[in-house]
Write an enzyme that holds these catalytic residues in place. Structure first.
Site, PDB file in Angstrom:
ATOM      1  N   ASP A 292      -6.338  30.697  18.419  1.00 28.25           N
ATOM      2  CA  ASP A 292      -7.500  31.467  17.972  1.00 28.25           C
ATOM      3  C   ASP A 292      -8.614  31.502  19.004  1.00 28.25           C
ATOM      4  OD1 ASP A 292      -6.174  31.800  15.515  1.00 28.25           O
ATOM      5  OD2 ASP A 292      -6.965  29.876  14.819  1.00 28.25           O
TER       6      ASP A 292
ATOM      7  N   GLY B 101      -9.156  33.860  20.963  1.00 26.13           N
ATOM      8  CA  GLY B 101      -9.580  35.238  21.192  1.00 26.13           C
ATOM      9  C   GLY B 101      -8.675  35.922  22.214  1.00 26.13           C
TER      10      GLY B 101
ATOM     11  N   LYS C 179      -8.447  39.810  21.960  1.00 24.10           N
ATOM     12  CA  LYS C 179      -9.485  40.602  22.613  1.00 24.10           C
ATOM     13  C   LYS C 179      -9.274  40.640  24.131  1.00 24.10           C
ATOM     14  CE  LYS C 179     -14.005  40.950  24.210  1.00 24.10           C
ATOM     15  NZ  LYS C 179     -15.435  40.798  24.085  1.00 24.10           N
TER      16      LYS C 179
ATOM     17  N   HIS D 185      -4.156  37.862  15.405  1.00 24.47           N
ATOM     18  CA  HIS D 185      -5.058  38.292  16.474  1.00 24.47           C
ATOM     19  C   HIS D 185      -6.043  39.289  15.892  1.00 24.47           C
ATOM     20  CE1 HIS D 185      -2.595  36.730  19.727  1.00 24.47           C
ATOM     21  NE2 HIS D 185      -1.553  37.415  19.329  1.00 24.47           N
TER      22      HIS D 185
ATOM     23  N   THR E 238       2.902  23.415  16.047  1.00 26.60           N
ATOM     24  CA  THR E 238       3.734  24.493  15.541  1.00 26.60           C
ATOM     25  C   THR E 238       5.191  24.238  15.939  1.00 26.60           C
ATOM     26  OG1 THR E 238       3.906  26.898  15.327  1.00 26.60           O
ATOM     27  CG2 THR E 238       3.322  26.054  17.522  1.00 26.60           C
TER      28      THR E 238
ATOM     29  N   THR F   2      -7.534  34.219  10.572  1.00 25.35           N
ATOM     30  CA  THR F   2      -7.088  35.599  10.360  1.00 25.35           C
ATOM     31  C   THR F   2      -5.921  35.650   9.374  1.00 25.35           C
ATOM     32  OG1 THR F   2      -7.570  35.884  12.711  1.00 25.35           O
ATOM     33  CG2 THR F   2      -6.422  37.687  11.662  1.00 25.35           C
TER      34      THR F   2
ATOM     35  N   ARG G 178      -8.327  30.159   6.055  1.00 28.37           N
ATOM     36  CA  ARG G 178      -8.870  28.806   5.964  1.00 28.37           C
ATOM     37  C   ARG G 178     -10.046  28.673   6.921  1.00 28.37           C
ATOM     38  NH1 ARG G 178      -3.619  25.155   7.051  1.00 28.37           N
ATOM     39  NH2 ARG G 178      -3.245  26.846   8.507  1.00 28.37           N
TER      40      ARG G 178
ATOM     41  N   SER H 200     -16.228  36.434  27.738  1.00 28.86           N
ATOM     42  CA  SER H 200     -16.397  37.300  26.576  1.00 28.86           C
ATOM     43  C   SER H 200     -17.695  36.931  25.860  1.00 28.86           C
ATOM     44  CB  SER H 200     -15.189  37.140  25.647  1.00 28.86           C
ATOM     45  OG  SER H 200     -15.383  37.882  24.476  1.00 28.86           O
ATOM     46  N   THR H 201     -18.535  37.933  25.661  1.00 30.30           N
ATOM     47  CA  THR H 201     -19.880  37.672  25.119  1.00 30.30           C
ATOM     48  C   THR H 201     -20.057  38.231  23.703  1.00 30.30           C
ATOM     49  OG1 THR H 201     -20.670  39.682  26.197  1.00 30.30           O
ATOM     50  CG2 THR H 201     -20.927  37.614  27.432  1.00 30.30           C
TER      51      THR H 201
HETATM   52  P1  GTP Z   1      -3.807  33.349  17.756  1.00 32.67           P
HETATM   53  O1  GTP Z   1      -2.653  34.012  18.401  1.00 32.67           O
HETATM   54  O2  GTP Z   1      -3.682  33.255  16.251  1.00 32.67           O
HETATM   55  O3  GTP Z   1      -4.047  32.009  18.351  1.00 32.67           O
HETATM   56  O4  GTP Z   1      -5.207  34.227  17.854  1.00 32.67           O
HETATM   57  P2  GTP Z   1      -6.230  34.811  18.951  1.00 32.67           P
HETATM   58  O5  GTP Z   1      -6.321  33.928  20.143  1.00 32.67           O
HETATM   59  O6  GTP Z   1      -5.898  36.231  19.229  1.00 32.67           O
HETATM   60  O7  GTP Z   1      -7.661  34.723  18.223  1.00 32.67           O
HETATM   61  P3  GTP Z   1      -8.153  35.241  16.800  1.00 32.67           P
HETATM   62  O8  GTP Z   1      -8.264  36.720  16.857  1.00 32.67           O
HETATM   63  O9  GTP Z   1      -7.370  34.629  15.700  1.00 32.67           O
HETATM   64  O10 GTP Z   1      -9.601  34.543  16.716  1.00 32.67           O
HETATM   65  C1  GTP Z   1     -10.628  34.786  17.599  1.00 32.67           C
HETATM   66  C2  GTP Z   1     -11.853  35.265  16.797  1.00 32.67           C
HETATM   67  O11 GTP Z   1     -12.972  35.287  17.668  1.00 32.67           O
HETATM   68  C3  GTP Z   1     -11.707  36.688  16.282  1.00 32.67           C
HETATM   69  O12 GTP Z   1     -12.390  36.801  15.075  1.00 32.67           O
HETATM   70  C4  GTP Z   1     -12.357  37.538  17.379  1.00 32.67           C
HETATM   71  O13 GTP Z   1     -12.861  38.764  16.901  1.00 32.67           O
HETATM   72  C5  GTP Z   1     -13.489  36.619  17.792  1.00 32.67           C
HETATM   73  N1  GTP Z   1     -13.940  36.724  19.189  1.00 32.67           N
HETATM   74  C6  GTP Z   1     -13.212  36.972  20.315  1.00 32.67           C
HETATM   75  N2  GTP Z   1     -14.000  36.907  21.409  1.00 32.67           N
HETATM   76  C7  GTP Z   1     -15.256  36.585  20.947  1.00 32.67           C
HETATM   77  C8  GTP Z   1     -16.517  36.365  21.576  1.00 32.67           C
HETATM   78  O14 GTP Z   1     -16.657  36.401  22.788  1.00 32.67           O
HETATM   79  N3  GTP Z   1     -17.581  36.069  20.763  1.00 32.67           N
HETATM   80  C9  GTP Z   1     -17.456  35.965  19.424  1.00 32.67           C
HETATM   81  N4  GTP Z   1     -18.551  35.687  18.717  1.00 32.67           N
HETATM   82  N5  GTP Z   1     -16.288  36.155  18.791  1.00 32.67           N
HETATM   83  C10 GTP Z   1     -15.201  36.452  19.544  1.00 32.67           C
HETATM   84  P1  IMP Z   2       3.051  26.682  11.475  1.00 33.76           P
HETATM   85  O1  IMP Z   2       3.172  27.229  12.838  1.00 33.76           O
HETATM   86  O2  IMP Z   2       2.764  27.711  10.426  1.00 33.76           O
HETATM   87  O3  IMP Z   2       4.215  25.784  11.109  1.00 33.76           O
HETATM   88  O4  IMP Z   2       1.761  25.705  11.446  1.00 33.76           O
HETATM   89  C1  IMP Z   2       1.737  24.490  12.166  1.00 33.76           C
HETATM   90  C2  IMP Z   2       0.326  24.228  12.705  1.00 33.76           C
HETATM   91  O5  IMP Z   2      -0.003  25.192  13.702  1.00 33.76           O
HETATM   92  C3  IMP Z   2      -0.781  24.335  11.655  1.00 33.76           C
HETATM   93  O6  IMP Z   2      -1.790  23.400  11.995  1.00 33.76           O
HETATM   94  C4  IMP Z   2      -1.315  25.758  11.836  1.00 33.76           C
HETATM   95  O7  IMP Z   2      -2.635  25.889  11.394  1.00 33.76           O
HETATM   96  C5  IMP Z   2      -1.192  25.906  13.348  1.00 33.76           C
HETATM   97  N1  IMP Z   2      -1.038  27.301  13.783  1.00 33.76           N
HETATM   98  C6  IMP Z   2       0.097  28.047  13.788  1.00 33.76           C
HETATM   99  N2  IMP Z   2      -0.131  29.259  14.299  1.00 33.76           N
HETATM  100  C7  IMP Z   2      -1.434  29.290  14.653  1.00 33.76           C
HETATM  101  C8  IMP Z   2      -2.260  30.287  15.274  1.00 33.76           C
HETATM  102  O8  IMP Z   2      -1.844  31.389  15.617  1.00 33.76           O
HETATM  103  N3  IMP Z   2      -3.562  29.952  15.488  1.00 33.76           N
HETATM  104  C9  IMP Z   2      -4.050  28.721  15.155  1.00 33.76           C
HETATM  105  N4  IMP Z   2      -3.320  27.755  14.569  1.00 33.76           N
HETATM  106  C10 IMP Z   2      -2.007  28.046  14.324  1.00 33.76           C
HETATM  107 MG    MG Z   3      -5.504  33.708  15.490  1.00 35.16          MG
END
Ligand code: GTP
Ligand code: IMP
Ligand code: MG
Length: 338
Positions: free
Chosen positions: A13, A15, A18, A43, A191, A249, A253, A321-322
């Site tokens: 998570d 970002g 983005k 994402h 994971t 997302t 949680r 990223s801002t």
């Molecule tokens: P996974 O593959 O699940 O690990 O996700 P991810 O790395 O793509 O990130 P995800 O989108 O789950 O979470 C990032 C959150 O931060 C999202 O809600 C984005 O919109 C937000 N985000 C991304 N860049 C920025 C930033 O620079 N500032 C802020 N305030 N939010 C950001």
């Molecule tokens: P699982 O991958 O669903 O088995 O979850 C195992 C662990 O990895 C848990 O702590 C989840 O919250 C975490 N997890 C799995 N995928 C993601 C992800 O994309 N972003 C953040 N945590 C994740």
């Molecule tokens: Mg995510």
């Protein structure tokens, strides 16, 4: 023309969605392929006022001119995928490797019914762990076995490597993050697969010798969902006082929030073979940075944070990223040509 991998440096998570979307608009890849575990990922990409959340389709989908591919290492939940393809109207440009493992309803039930996975580990309940277990036991089904996936099947490594050989740019996106890697994370609170750059390359079928860049994405304030150690975690009061509340997302949680972890950043950069780093959530370090797109407009405090983080990572931070919106980013990659 480059082959770039984008992975998460902390606990997921960060970002990545983005960052992938931004790099895609700048580098004009002909293919954006995703590796990673499966639909446990979520994402978020925000373009203008519109916010998209994807779990199966590569997050580079907001860039319209690339084929979108799902690598063979990824688990596909056909219900989630087809639903996203409908919502995004992406049926004609999204492809699935014929060897992808399949998540069946029964895997989701097993994930949700397991006290170990749901309660102790805090899994996402999306069936990924049980489906990967079946894959390792060689009892699972593959994408090629499902009639509803036939129109999307492709030999993804052949397609991606052909683009690379033709001198086109490709983006390989990872999901999850370093701290929840099955190999390098906080086992057993991880994971069901490795999440490092080498794994993402293997998921998509691209050899290590053709990777030009590995962009590791770090979050200025790392977050973690689910259980497990988090050495820089803040108290709920502390993070709320800083205005740092976040929700997942996929599972909605509340994400646990921590301070920058320099030691983890360095180790993760090493194992990922980081060539350059991205930092997200920079608007949270200093609210004055929100939406800034030029380095010179950053405050002295923000620049100091970047200097320290860069020293920890040991590689240049080229993307800052801002804010959540696609255009809210400082891109210094041209200045650091590797
Ligand atoms: P996974 O593959 O699940 O690990 O996700 P991810 O790395 O793509 O990130 P995800 O989108 O789950 O979470 C990032 C959150 O931060 C999202 O809600 C984005 O919109 C937000 N985000 C991304 N860049 C920025 C930033 O620079 N500032 C802020 N305030 N939010 C950001
Ligand atoms: P699982 O991958 O669903 O088995 O979850 C195992 C662990 O990895 C848990 O702590 C989840 O919250 C975490 N997890 C799995 N995928 C993601 C992800 O994309 N972003 C953040 N945590 C994740
Ligand atoms: Mg995510």
């Amino acid at each position: 023309m480059t082959c770039t991998i984008i992975v998460g440096g902390f606990f997921g998570d960060e970002g990545k969605g983005k960052i992938v979307a931004h790099i895609a608009h700048q580098d004009n890849p002909t293919i954006i392929a995703r590796g990673g575990v499966g639909p446990n990922a979520g994402h978020t990409v925000q373009v203008g006022d519109r916010q998209y959340g994807v779990r199966m389709v590569p997050s580079g989908f907001v860039y319209p001119d690339a084929r979108l591919c799902i690598g063979s290492g990824v688990l596909v939940d056909p219900r989630v995928l087809l639903n996203e393809l409908d919502t995004l109207d992406a049926h004609r440009r999204c492809f699935v490797d014929f060897r992808c493992g399949i998540i069946e309803e029964e895997h989701i039930l097993r994930d949700k019914a397991s006290d170990h996975l749901r309660e102790t580990i805090g899994s996402t309940g999306t069936g990924c762990g049980p489906a990967n277990a079946d894959r390792v036991m060689r009892t699972g089904r593959l994408a090629r076995d499902l009639p509803e996936l036939q129109p999307y099947l492709l030999d993804v490594p052949a397609a991606v490597n052909a683009e690379i050989e033709n001198g086109n740019s490709v983006l390989l996106e990872g999901t999850q993050g370093f701290g929840i890697s099955l190999y390098y994370g906080t086992y057993p609170y991880v994971t069901s697969k490795d999440t490092s750059a080498s794994q993402i390359a293997a998921d998509i079928g691209v050899g290590p010798t053709v990777i030009d860049d590995v962009v590791v994405v770090f979050k200025a304030y790392p977050t973690r969902v689910g259980e497990g150690p988090f050495s820089t975690e803040m108290s709920h009061d502390e993070s709320t006082a800083l205005g740092l509340q976040e929700f997942g997302t996929v599972t909605h949680r509340e994400r646990r929030i921590g301070a920058w972890d320099g030691e983890m950043a360095r180790y993760s950069a090493m194992i990922n073979g980081c060539t350059q780093a991205a930092i997200t959530g920079f608007d949270k370090v200093d609210h004055a940075c929100a939406g800034v797109t030029e380095f010179r407009r950053l405050s002295p405090r923000a620049k100091e944070f970047l200097r320290d983080a860069e020293a920890d990572i040991g590689r240049p931070i080229t993307l800052i990223s801002t804010g959540p919106e696609l255009s809210q980013i400082i891109d210094l990659r041209a200045e650091y040509c590797t």
